[in-house]
Design a protein around this motif. Structure first.
Motif, short mmCIF file in Angstrom:
data_model
loop_
_atom_site.label_atom_id
_atom_site.label_comp_id
_atom_site.label_asym_id
_atom_site.label_seq_id
_atom_site.Cartn_x
_atom_site.Cartn_y
_atom_site.Cartn_z
N ARG A 51 117.87 43.41 49.91
CA ARG A 51 116.87 43.38 49.50
C ARG A 51 116.23 45.06 49.13
NH1 ARG A 51 112.13 39.29 48.86
NH2 ARG A 51 112.07 40.05 50.79
N ALA A 52 116.35 45.42 48.46
CA ALA A 52 115.67 46.57 47.85
C ALA A 52 114.47 46.69 46.58
CB ALA A 52 116.57 47.48 47.60
N TYR A 53 113.05 47.32 46.67
CA TYR A 53 112.58 47.22 45.83
C TYR A 53 112.46 49.20 45.55
CZ TYR A 53 109.42 43.10 46.97
OH TYR A 53 109.27 42.14 46.89
N ALA A 54 111.96 49.78 44.20
CA ALA A 54 112.52 50.69 43.45
C ALA A 54 110.36 50.86 43.08
CB ALA A 54 113.01 50.75 42.53
N TYR A 55 110.69 51.92 42.71
CA TYR A 55 109.62 52.43 42.31
C TYR A 55 109.51 54.29 41.65
CZ TYR A 55 103.89 55.66 41.81
OH TYR A 55 103.70 56.17 41.15
N LEU A 56 108.95 53.79 40.25
CA LEU A 56 109.37 55.27 39.50
C LEU A 56 107.65 55.39 38.71
CD1 LEU A 56 110.34 55.03 36.40
CD2 LEU A 56 111.90 54.00 37.08
N ARG A 57 107.47 56.52 38.58
CA ARG A 57 106.17 56.93 37.80
C ARG A 57 107.21 57.68 36.46
NH1 ARG A 57 101.15 58.07 38.80
NH2 ARG A 57 100.53 59.79 37.77
N LYS A 58 106.25 56.92 35.39
CA LYS A 58 106.13 57.69 34.22
C LYS A 58 105.30 59.13 34.22
CE LYS A 58 105.80 53.55 31.21
NZ LYS A 58 105.38 53.02 30.56
N HIS A 59 106.15 60.50 32.77
CA HIS A 59 105.52 61.32 32.95
C HIS A 59 105.25 61.45 32.17
CE1 HIS A 59 108.92 62.31 30.73
NE2 HIS A 59 109.95 62.21 31.78
N LEU A 60 104.36 61.71 31.06
CA LEU A 60 103.48 62.20 29.89
C LEU A 60 104.25 61.76 28.82
CD1 LEU A 60 100.70 62.62 29.26
CD2 LEU A 60 101.22 65.22 29.15
N LEU A 61 105.58 62.66 29.28
CA LEU A 61 106.38 62.75 27.45
C LEU A 61 107.20 61.09 27.69
CD1 LEU A 61 106.38 66.50 26.95
CD2 LEU A 61 104.47 64.39 25.66
N SER A 63 113.35 54.86 26.00
CA SER A 63 114.46 54.74 26.59
C SER A 63 114.57 55.88 27.98
CB SER A 63 115.55 55.73 25.10
OG SER A 63 115.18 56.77 24.74
N GLU A 64 113.98 56.77 28.11
CA GLU A 64 113.95 56.74 29.76
C GLU A 64 113.93 56.60 30.07
OE1 GLU A 64 113.19 61.28 30.87
OE2 GLU A 64 111.98 61.21 29.07
N SER A 77 114.12 53.19 30.11
CA SER A 77 115.64 52.51 30.81
C SER A 77 116.42 52.27 31.41
CB SER A 77 115.63 51.97 29.07
OG SER A 77 114.72 50.89 28.63
N ARG A 78 116.85 54.26 31.29
CA ARG A 78 117.58 55.09 31.59
C ARG A 78 117.28 55.17 33.06
NH1 ARG A 78 117.56 58.03 27.20
NH2 ARG A 78 117.18 59.51 27.81
N ALA A 79 116.16 55.49 33.16
CA ALA A 79 115.54 55.58 35.38
C ALA A 79 115.67 54.39 35.91
CB ALA A 79 114.42 56.13 35.17
N GLU A 80 115.06 52.60 35.15
CA GLU A 80 115.73 51.64 35.50
C GLU A 80 116.94 51.29 35.82
OE1 GLU A 80 111.41 49.85 34.53
OE2 GLU A 80 113.38 49.92 33.34
N GLU A 81 117.90 51.80 34.58
CA GLU A 81 119.60 51.76 35.18
C GLU A 81 120.28 52.21 35.84
OE1 GLU A 81 121.42 53.00 30.99
OE2 GLU A 81 119.88 50.93 29.71
N ARG A 82 119.69 53.20 36.25
CA ARG A 82 120.32 54.20 37.04
C ARG A 82 119.59 53.99 38.67
NH1 ARG A 82 118.96 58.54 33.95
NH2 ARG A 82 116.72 59.33 34.69
N LEU A 83 118.70 53.19 38.65
CA LEU A 83 118.21 52.94 40.15
C LEU A 83 119.33 51.32 40.01
CD1 LEU A 83 114.12 53.13 39.44
CD2 LEU A 83 115.78 53.80 41.46
#
Length: 122
Positions: free
Chosen positions: A13-23, A27-28, A30-36
């Motif tokens: 099992r793995a967990y992931a973390y990502l930080r939204k950027h200002l802009l 859809s971006e 969603s793509r980041a989550e899909e790549r993870l």
């Protein structure tokens, strides 16, 4: 069970973390989550949770992420890149401190890039 009746091997099992950027638009994100998710699947991991940091509430998601990794004894965490840790300090220091504090290995989807024939996972 697999289609042939054999028990399925349990994936780590793995967990992931990502930080939204200002802009960042939805859809971006969603793509980041899909790549993870793709990276996890390609490396034989089960992506059990993704913690998304909103600019307005930072570092709330990172704090939840750390607590969950420790409480659930997760040994692998995924990031799109170390830059997602940049607002917390120097990314390599945060990575090293995170690994020391939690015992979890930090992988980035950039780790999938390989110049060895037959070794790339993306």
């Amino acid at each position: 069970m697999s289609p042939d009746g054999e028990p399925k091997a349990e994936r780590q099992r793995a967990y992931a973390y990502l930080r939204k950027h200002l802009l960042m638009v939805d859809s971006e994100l969603s793509r980041a989550e899909e790549r993870l998710a793709y990276f996890a699947e390609a490396t034989g991991l089960e992506l059990a949770a993704v913690f998304v940091e909103d600019i307005e509430t930072a570092p709330a998601a990172f704090e939840r992420f750390i607590r969950a990794v420790v409480l659930d004894k997760v040994e692998v965490v995924l990031l799109p890149s170390l830059l997602h840790l940049a607002v917390l300090g120097a990314p390599t220091h945060i990575k090293d401190n995170f690994e020391a504090a939690t015992g979890a290995k930090v992988l980035t989807t950039l780790d999938a890039v390989s110049y060895e024939p037959g070794e790339a996972v993306s």
